[in-house]
Design an enzyme around this catalytic site. Structure first.
Site, PDB file in Angstrom:
ATOM      1  N   HIS A  42       0.854  -1.197   0.000  1.00 33.51           N
ATOM      2  CA  HIS A  42       0.000   0.000   0.000  1.00 33.51           C
ATOM      3  C   HIS A  42       0.885   1.240   0.000  1.00 33.51           C
ATOM      4  O   HIS A  42       1.951   1.260   0.621  1.00 33.51           O
ATOM      5  CB  HIS A  42      -0.889   0.012   1.245  1.00 33.51           C
ATOM      6  CG  HIS A  42      -2.072   0.899   1.111  1.00 33.51           C
ATOM      7  ND1 HIS A  42      -2.020   2.244   1.350  1.00 33.51           N
ATOM      8  CD2 HIS A  42      -3.343   0.631   0.723  1.00 33.51           C
ATOM      9  CE1 HIS A  42      -3.222   2.764   1.130  1.00 33.51           C
ATOM     10  NE2 HIS A  42      -4.044   1.812   0.745  1.00 33.51           N
TER      11      HIS A  42
ATOM     12  N   ASP B 176      -7.893  -5.491   0.017  1.00 34.66           N
ATOM     13  CA  ASP B 176      -8.339  -6.381  -1.068  1.00 34.66           C
ATOM     14  C   ASP B 176      -7.923  -7.829  -0.869  1.00 34.66           C
ATOM     15  O   ASP B 176      -8.302  -8.687  -1.676  1.00 34.66           O
ATOM     16  CB  ASP B 176      -7.769  -5.870  -2.401  1.00 34.66           C
ATOM     17  CG  ASP B 176      -8.369  -4.524  -2.748  1.00 34.66           C
ATOM     18  OD1 ASP B 176      -7.593  -3.570  -2.981  1.00 34.66           O
ATOM     19  OD2 ASP B 176      -9.596  -4.414  -2.745  1.00 34.66           O
TER      20      ASP B 176
HETATM   21  C1  SDX Z   1      -6.295  -0.064  -2.865  1.00 30.32           C
HETATM   22  O1  SDX Z   1      -4.510   4.461  -2.041  1.00 30.32           O
HETATM   23  C2  SDX Z   1      -5.438   3.848  -1.403  1.00 30.32           C
HETATM   24  O2  SDX Z   1      -5.801   4.213  -0.322  1.00 30.32           O
HETATM   25  C3  SDX Z   1      -6.036   2.630  -2.140  1.00 30.32           C
HETATM   26  C4  SDX Z   1      -7.023   1.786  -1.352  1.00 30.32           C
HETATM   27  C5  SDX Z   1      -8.301   2.534  -1.069  1.00 30.32           C
HETATM   28  O3  SDX Z   1      -9.002   2.139  -0.118  1.00 30.32           O
HETATM   29  O4  SDX Z   1      -8.648   3.448  -1.852  1.00 30.32           O
HETATM   30  O5  SDX Z   1      -6.437   1.354  -0.139  1.00 30.32           O
HETATM   31  C6  SDX Z   1      -7.444   0.552  -2.153  1.00 30.32           C
HETATM   32  O6  SDX Z   1      -6.048   0.272  -3.985  1.00 30.32           O
HETATM   33  C7  SDX Z   1      -5.417  -1.040  -2.119  1.00 30.32           C
HETATM   34  C8  SDX Z   1      -4.191  -1.517  -2.976  1.00 30.32           C
HETATM   35  C9  SDX Z   1      -4.689  -2.622  -3.937  1.00 30.32           C
HETATM   36  N1  SDX Z   1      -3.633  -2.968  -4.892  1.00 30.32           N
HETATM   37  C10 SDX Z   1      -2.974  -4.141  -4.810  1.00 30.32           C
HETATM   38  O7  SDX Z   1      -3.115  -4.953  -3.898  1.00 30.32           O
HETATM   39  C11 SDX Z   1      -2.047  -4.404  -5.993  1.00 30.32           C
HETATM   40  C12 SDX Z   1      -0.693  -4.920  -5.476  1.00 30.32           C
HETATM   41  N2  SDX Z   1      -0.027  -3.821  -4.745  1.00 30.32           N
HETATM   42  C13 SDX Z   1       0.949  -3.037  -5.501  1.00 30.32           C
HETATM   43  O8  SDX Z   1       0.677  -2.859  -6.841  1.00 30.32           O
HETATM   44  C14 SDX Z   1       1.410  -1.795  -4.721  1.00 30.32           C
HETATM   45  O9  SDX Z   1       1.706  -2.210  -3.452  1.00 30.32           O
HETATM   46  C15 SDX Z   1       0.492  -0.584  -4.653  1.00 30.32           C
HETATM   47  C16 SDX Z   1       0.035  -0.132  -5.994  1.00 30.32           C
HETATM   48  C17 SDX Z   1      -0.692  -0.881  -3.801  1.00 30.32           C
HETATM   49  C18 SDX Z   1       1.303   0.553  -3.993  1.00 30.32           C
HETATM   50  O10 SDX Z   1       2.311   0.871  -4.872  1.00 30.32           O
HETATM   51  P1  SDX Z   1       3.380   2.042  -4.505  1.00 30.32           P
HETATM   52  O11 SDX Z   1       3.048   2.728  -3.262  1.00 30.32           O
HETATM   53  O12 SDX Z   1       3.576   2.870  -5.729  1.00 30.32           O
HETATM   54  O13 SDX Z   1       4.645   1.213  -4.166  1.00 30.32           O
HETATM   55  P2  SDX Z   1       5.703   0.712  -5.233  1.00 30.32           P
HETATM   56  O14 SDX Z   1       5.002   0.159  -6.434  1.00 30.32           O
HETATM   57  O15 SDX Z   1       6.689   1.802  -5.446  1.00 30.32           O
HETATM   58  O16 SDX Z   1       6.352  -0.503  -4.448  1.00 30.32           O
HETATM   59  C19 SDX Z   1       7.405  -0.262  -3.520  1.00 30.32           C
HETATM   60  C20 SDX Z   1       8.286  -1.494  -3.635  1.00 30.32           C
HETATM   61  C21 SDX Z   1       8.659  -1.816  -5.090  1.00 30.32           C
HETATM   62  O17 SDX Z   1       9.896  -2.486  -5.039  1.00 30.32           O
HETATM   63  P3  SDX Z   1      11.236  -1.577  -5.430  1.00 30.32           P
HETATM   64  O18 SDX Z   1      10.982  -0.984  -6.792  1.00 30.32           O
HETATM   65  O19 SDX Z   1      11.357  -0.551  -4.345  1.00 30.32           O
HETATM   66  O20 SDX Z   1      12.370  -2.607  -5.432  1.00 30.32           O
HETATM   67  O21 SDX Z   1       7.550  -2.637  -3.163  1.00 30.32           O
HETATM   68  C22 SDX Z   1       7.375  -3.563  -4.237  1.00 30.32           C
HETATM   69  C23 SDX Z   1       7.623  -2.824  -5.524  1.00 30.32           C
HETATM   70  O22 SDX Z   1       8.130  -3.711  -6.520  1.00 30.32           O
HETATM   71  N3  SDX Z   1       5.982  -4.021  -4.151  1.00 30.32           N
HETATM   72  C24 SDX Z   1       5.580  -5.268  -4.287  1.00 30.32           C
HETATM   73  C25 SDX Z   1       4.198  -5.238  -4.088  1.00 30.32           C
HETATM   74  N4  SDX Z   1       3.806  -3.993  -3.854  1.00 30.32           N
HETATM   75  C26 SDX Z   1       4.917  -3.233  -3.886  1.00 30.32           C
HETATM   76  N5  SDX Z   1       6.261  -6.411  -4.551  1.00 30.32           N
HETATM   77  C27 SDX Z   1       5.506  -7.539  -4.630  1.00 30.32           C
HETATM   78  N6  SDX Z   1       4.166  -7.615  -4.455  1.00 30.32           N
HETATM   79  C28 SDX Z   1       3.482  -6.462  -4.181  1.00 30.32           C
HETATM   80  N7  SDX Z   1       2.162  -6.523  -4.008  1.00 30.32           N
END
Ligand code: SDX
Length: 429
Positions: free
Chosen positions: A306, A364
């Site tokens: 998140h 989720d």
């Molecule tokens: C919702 O914003 C809100 O409040 C949203 C929400 C709401 O109520 O409105 O809470 C609802 O959207 C919840 C999130 C649902 N999405 C997912 O579950 C999809 C999987 N999660 C990721 O795509 C990600 O964690 C996000 C999109 C939720 C957050 O992305 P960020 O904040 O942009 O973080 P990032 O992509 O920069 O990740 C940071 C690091 C990265 O690694 P590095 O590049 O630093 O090496 O963490 C890794 C990412 O690769 N990472 C993950 C991961 N999520 C982040 N690695 C593996 N699995 C994951 N799920």
């Protein structure tokens, strides 16, 4: 007024910027005068360090894993309140008296039906249309059916549009589901509560009476509460940006629905259950955790991570408890996807990669397991999220319209393209 300032010195300039102090959360550096005084922009793709507005509705402490709606913790609201009361709190800022709550619930109940002409609008879709495609279209089309509540400068029309959207979203979502399975639309009933009405509109058929299971309606209501609002997430920011141009409320909410659909946002509940189905059994979990950690593999654990929470999403905790309760009461506690989800959570949380990046289950991760056990197909998971989030979008939309500082949202850019050059005739290229 700011009692603290920050000094910025560059290119022989010194600029003093106010630091604004919130009632909770980090201080905010006010850069509204930066370009005028310093001739520079800030750069923050994804808004990781940017506050786009001030708000009094919802606060998240990502470090502690806390979520407050008008100051009330989400776990207390999920346990002790119910969705329409949470709607009242989000919309009007305070817990209602018994009379206020009864009046509000009556107003919502009186607006649950759709204009009958909209039935024909549904028929324009293919039967295999994703319910989110239908919801995006139907909600946007509401501006063509409810002209008397599109003037955002009329407080009465803003209030009517708010009630209409909250009241009609269950009918719109249920009818999108019925249309996709070729069953007749079921009309709302005024003697049912909000969640029971939605379940009946989804699962009743004209051939027999439908008795709402109180366990399911309580679980449904709690799921609505857990999804109601969440600060300036992507879809809420979309609604605010659309509204800043003066667009009508139905168009703004349709924009929010479109944004929520993405798998990185509200579409993650569908993607998470599909991921759990693909994993299939606990012995395959290590393979998928390895893929999630592999920089060269685009696979991510859906329902994990998140932007704000760097601790457990408090909604995920409530959802996990509710999943256990609902599946046990339904006699499906040995649901293989629930077992995979619990083992996946356990293995991921004990893996240094997830610990270092502070990746925890989010709202989720468990919701889809409950929704599937309730009888919903995965395609209905995000429409249910959109239904529940409508009150959050509306509350934030109303707050922005009441803000005297409101201006059209118009970000700038870091331009890295070609500088001025002359056109060349095709004969000379
Ligand atoms: C919702 O914003 C809100 O409040 C949203 C929400 C709401 O109520 O409105 O809470 C609802 O959207 C919840 C999130 C649902 N999405 C997912 O579950 C999809 C999987 N999660 C990721 O795509 C990600 O964690 C996000 C999109 C939720 C957050 O992305 P960020 O904040 O942009 O973080 P990032 O992509 O920069 O990740 C940071 C690091 C990265 O690694 P590095 O590049 O630093 O090496 O963490 C890794 C990412 O690769 N990472 C993950 C991961 N999520 C982040 N690695 C593996 N699995 C994951 N799920």
């Amino acid at each position: 007024m700011a009692d603290k300032t920050a000094k910025l010195t560059f290119d022989g300039k010194e600029i003093e910027l106010p630091i604004l102090s919130p009632t909770a959360g980090p201080d905010v550096l006010d850069i509204t005068k930066l370009y005028a005084q310093g001739g520079v922009f800030t750069y923050d793709p994804g808004f990781t360090s940017t506050a786009a507005c001030d708000s009094t509705i919802t606060f998240i402490d990502g470090g502690k894993g806390e979520l407050l709606h008008r100051g009330y913790p989400i776990d207390q609201l999920a346990e002790d309140s119910h969705y329409l009361e949470v709607c009242y709190v989000l919309l009007y800022g305070e817990l209602p008296s018994a009379e206020q709550l009864e009046d509000f619930e009556n107003r919502v109940t009186m607006h649950t039906m759709l204009h009958e002409q909209m039935v024909y609008f549904y028929r324009g879709f293919r039967r295999d249309a994703h319910p989110m495609a239908i919801m995006t279209g139907v909600v946007g089309a509401m501006s063509a059916f409810y002209h008397d509540s599109t003037d955002i400068n009329d407080p009465w029309q803003r209030e009517v549009a708010s009630i209409r959207l909250i009241a009609k979203m269950p009918t719109i979502a249920a009818w999108a589901y019925k249309f996709s399975i070729g069953q007749p639309f079921v009309y709302p009933r005024n003697d049912l509560d909000y969640a029971s009405n939605f379940l009946r509109m989804c699962f009743a058929v004209p051939a027999e009476d439908y008795q709402v299971n109180p366990i399911l309606s309580r679980a449904m209501d709690r799921i609505f509460t857990l999804h109601a609002d969440h600060e300036q997430n992507a879809s809420t920011s979309t609604v605010r940006l659309a509204s800043s141009s003066g667009a009508n409320p139905f168009a703004c909410i349709a924009a929010g629905i479109a944004c929520l659909w993405g798998p990185a946002h509200g579409g993650a509940n569908q993607a998470c259950l599909e991921m759990l189905e693909e994993i299939g059994s606990v012995d395959r979990i290590p393979e998928y955790i390895a893929r999630a950690k592999d920089k060269d593999d685009p696979f991510r654990l859906m329902g994990f991570g998140h932007r704000v929470y760097k601790n457990f999403d408090p909604r995920a905790k409530v959802m996990k408890k509710s999943a256990d309760e609902v599946l046990e009461l339904l006699g499906v506690e040995n649901n293989p996807k629930l077992q995979v989800a619990k083992e996946l959570e356990k293995q991921a949380l004990s893996d240094p990669y997830f610990a270092e990046k502070k990746l925890f289950p989010n709202v989720d991760f468990y919701s889809g397991i409950i929704l599937e056990a309730m009888g919903f197909p995965t395609s209905m998971f995000t429409p249910i999220f959109a239904l529940a989030r409508t009150v959050g979008w509306i509350s934030q939309w109303k707050e922005q319209l009441a803000d005297p500082k409101l201006k059209i949202g118009r970000p700038r850019q870091l331009y890295m393209g070609e500088t001025m050059r002359d056109y060349v005739d095709i004969e000379k290229r």
